[in-house]
Motif scaffolding. Structure first.
Motif, PDB file in Angstrom:
ATOM      1  N   ARG A  47      31.549  34.675  38.507  1.00 19.87           N
ATOM      2  CA  ARG A  47      30.741  35.819  38.047  1.00 19.87           C
ATOM      3  C   ARG A  47      31.080  36.209  36.614  1.00 19.87           C
ATOM      4  NH1 ARG A  47      26.772  37.087  41.635  1.00 19.87           N
ATOM      5  NH2 ARG A  47      26.293  38.360  39.829  1.00 19.87           N
ATOM      6  N   HIS A 149      32.937  42.383  32.059  1.00 18.63           N
ATOM      7  CA  HIS A 149      32.762  42.294  33.516  1.00 18.63           C
ATOM      8  C   HIS A 149      33.872  43.000  34.294  1.00 18.63           C
ATOM      9  CE1 HIS A 149      29.742  39.039  33.201  1.00 18.63           C
ATOM     10  NE2 HIS A 149      30.382  38.801  32.061  1.00 18.63           N
ATOM     11  N   CYS A 151      35.370  43.199  38.211  1.00 13.99           N
ATOM     12  CA  CYS A 151      35.330  42.699  39.595  1.00 13.99           C
ATOM     13  C   CYS A 151      36.308  43.517  40.429  1.00 13.99           C
ATOM     14  CB  CYS A 151      35.716  41.226  39.655  1.00 13.99           C
ATOM     15  SG  CYS A 151      34.543  40.146  38.832  1.00 13.99           S
ATOM     16  N   GLU A 193      28.761  52.305  43.929  1.00 17.91           N
ATOM     17  CA  GLU A 193      27.646  52.132  42.986  1.00 17.91           C
ATOM     18  C   GLU A 193      27.449  53.414  42.182  1.00 17.91           C
ATOM     19  OE1 GLU A 193      23.907  51.767  41.137  1.00 17.91           O
ATOM     20  OE2 GLU A 193      24.210  53.207  42.740  1.00 17.91           O
ATOM     21  N   ARG A 197      27.805  53.702  38.197  1.00 19.58           N
ATOM     22  CA  ARG A 197      26.670  54.144  37.367  1.00 19.58           C
ATOM     23  C   ARG A 197      27.102  55.287  36.452  1.00 19.58           C
ATOM     24  NH1 ARG A 197      23.081  57.007  39.938  1.00 19.58           N
ATOM     25  NH2 ARG A 197      23.458  55.892  41.884  1.00 19.58           N
ATOM     26  N   SER A 202      26.916  48.657  35.452  1.00 18.02           N
ATOM     27  CA  SER A 202      25.776  48.348  36.300  1.00 18.02           C
ATOM     28  C   SER A 202      26.170  47.294  37.338  1.00 18.02           C
ATOM     29  CB  SER A 202      24.602  47.975  35.392  1.00 18.02           C
ATOM     30  OG  SER A 202      24.106  46.753  35.678  1.00 18.02           O
ATOM     31  N   ARG A 204      26.056  44.396  39.798  1.00 19.41           N
ATOM     32  CA  ARG A 204      25.249  43.176  39.816  1.00 19.41           C
ATOM     33  C   ARG A 204      25.308  42.450  41.166  1.00 19.41           C
ATOM     34  NH1 ARG A 204      24.670  41.286  34.346  1.00 19.41           N
ATOM     35  NH2 ARG A 204      23.823  43.108  33.311  1.00 19.41           N
ATOM     36  N   ASN A 205      26.405  42.627  41.892  1.00 15.17           N
ATOM     37  CA  ASN A 205      26.549  41.839  43.121  1.00 15.17           C
ATOM     38  C   ASN A 205      27.545  42.495  44.083  1.00 15.17           C
ATOM     39  OD1 ASN A 205      28.494  39.532  44.487  1.00 15.17           O
ATOM     40  ND2 ASN A 205      26.343  38.967  44.536  1.00 15.17           N
ATOM     41  N   HIS A 231      30.789  43.141  41.752  1.00 12.93           N
ATOM     42  CA  HIS A 231      30.790  42.723  40.340  1.00 12.93           C
ATOM     43  C   HIS A 231      29.855  43.649  39.572  1.00 12.93           C
ATOM     44  CE1 HIS A 231      28.895  39.887  37.205  1.00 12.93           C
ATOM     45  NE2 HIS A 231      29.990  40.411  36.689  1.00 12.93           N
ATOM     46  N   ALA A 232      30.365  44.207  38.474  1.00  8.56           N
ATOM     47  CA  ALA A 232      29.554  45.094  37.635  1.00  8.56           C
ATOM     48  C   ALA A 232      29.754  44.714  36.180  1.00  8.56           C
ATOM     49  CB  ALA A 232      29.959  46.542  37.865  1.00  8.56           C
ATOM     50  N   VAL A 233      28.818  45.127  35.338  1.00 10.57           N
ATOM     51  CA  VAL A 233      28.882  44.820  33.917  1.00 10.57           C
ATOM     52  C   VAL A 233      28.798  46.119  33.132  1.00 10.57           C
ATOM     53  CG1 VAL A 233      27.628  43.673  32.046  1.00 10.57           C
ATOM     54  CG2 VAL A 233      27.914  42.522  34.235  1.00 10.57           C
ATOM     55  N   GLU A 235      27.438  48.369  30.506  1.00 11.98           N
ATOM     56  CA  GLU A 235      26.217  48.400  29.705  1.00 11.98           C
ATOM     57  C   GLU A 235      26.595  48.575  28.242  1.00 11.98           C
ATOM     58  OE1 GLU A 235      24.564  51.617  31.800  1.00 11.98           O
ATOM     59  OE2 GLU A 235      24.078  50.358  33.527  1.00 11.98           O
TER      60      GLU A 235
END
Ligand code: SAH
Length: 236
Positions: A47, A149, A151, A193, A197, A202, A204-205, A231-233, A235
């Motif tokens: 990821r 990223h 995780c 989540e 946010r 954001s 992603r998975n 997994h988030a990224v 922004e």
């Protein structure tokens, strides 16, 4: 303890410090961590990528994941609040010959020191031991480069996770010492989540990590009702 370290539960840190000498025993109470390590490592690599990435491992404990990521070519910093855990992690580098920069710090304190410096952050089996997980996620967002990223791995708060992770793993099968986990601190993906946010991350998975009672082994797959990876990224 300084202001910036207030999001630390001293009893939780002591619990892990008391068993620190057994981190690297694959047959001891850290066996589940040893077993899930290859799965979460592949997830992170797939990821987020590891080779030549600047990686931060938050709540690194004895360094099982930090070392595995360093072995895959990442430049790893590991932070934990447990002195004994860090001592074991540093000692183990002598055996493995790997390089990891271990520091005693909370994510919040490091975010003040090193904002925007990491390509990848991992925070595994740690958020369910912290008073305010949203604050850790917020610090992780600040530590990441834009587009970086994150995780995370933790436990969902469901009747099944109570049955499997507490009754099953701690009391019936004795895979973990009784008292390792507190059900109220488990984290629903919806809560994760929302915190992400708010932090500018954001999601992603989401992927489940399942224990197969028959084969006595873990595998990744759909269904996030007990252990899960996220997994988030960050922004831009
Ligand atoms: N991530 C490691 C260890 C998980 S055990 C692995 O999966 O292999 C949880 C770790 O989080 C313990 O080492 C504990 O000391 C650490 N920890 C708990 N609260 C913390 C906090 N607020 N800041 C930093 N580390 C913390």
């Amino acid at each position: 303890m300084s202001e910036i370290h207030t999001n630390v539960d001293a009893a939780e840190i002591a619990k892990f410090d008391d068993m620190a000498h057994r981190w690297w025993d694959p047959e001891g109470e850290c066996r589940p961590l040893h077993e899930i390590n290859p799965l979460r490592l592949d997830y992170i690599e797939e990821r987020a990528g590891l080779q030549d990435r600047k990686v931060l491992d938050v709540g690194c404990g004895g360094g099982l994941l930090s070392e595995a990521m360093a072995r895959r070519g990442a430049q790893v910093t590991g932070i934990d609040m447990g002195e004994n855990a860090l001592g074991v992690a540093r000692l183990h580098l002598l055996e493995s010959g790997l390089e990891v920069d271990y520091r005693q710090s909370s994510a919040e304190a490091l975010a003040a020191e090193m904002p925007g410096q990491f390509d990848v952050i991992t925070c595994m089996e740690m958020l369910e031991h912290v008073p305010d997980p949203g604050s850790v996620l917020d610090a992780c967002a600040r530590l990441l480069k834009p587009g970086g990223h994150l995780c995370v791995a933790t436990l969902n708060r469901t009747p099944k996770s109570f049955a499997m992770a507490i009754l099953g793993a701690e009391y019936l099968m004795r895979m973990l010492p009784p008292g390792t986990h507190e059900y109220a601190r488990f984290i629903r993906p919806s809560e994760m989540e929302a915190w992400m946010r708010q932090a500018g991350l954001s999601l992603r998975n989401l992927t489940g990590m399942h224990y197969d009672l028959i084969n006595r082994s873990y595998r990744l797959g759909p269904g996030v009702d007990v252990n899960y990876l996220a997994h988030a990224v960050r922004e831009d």
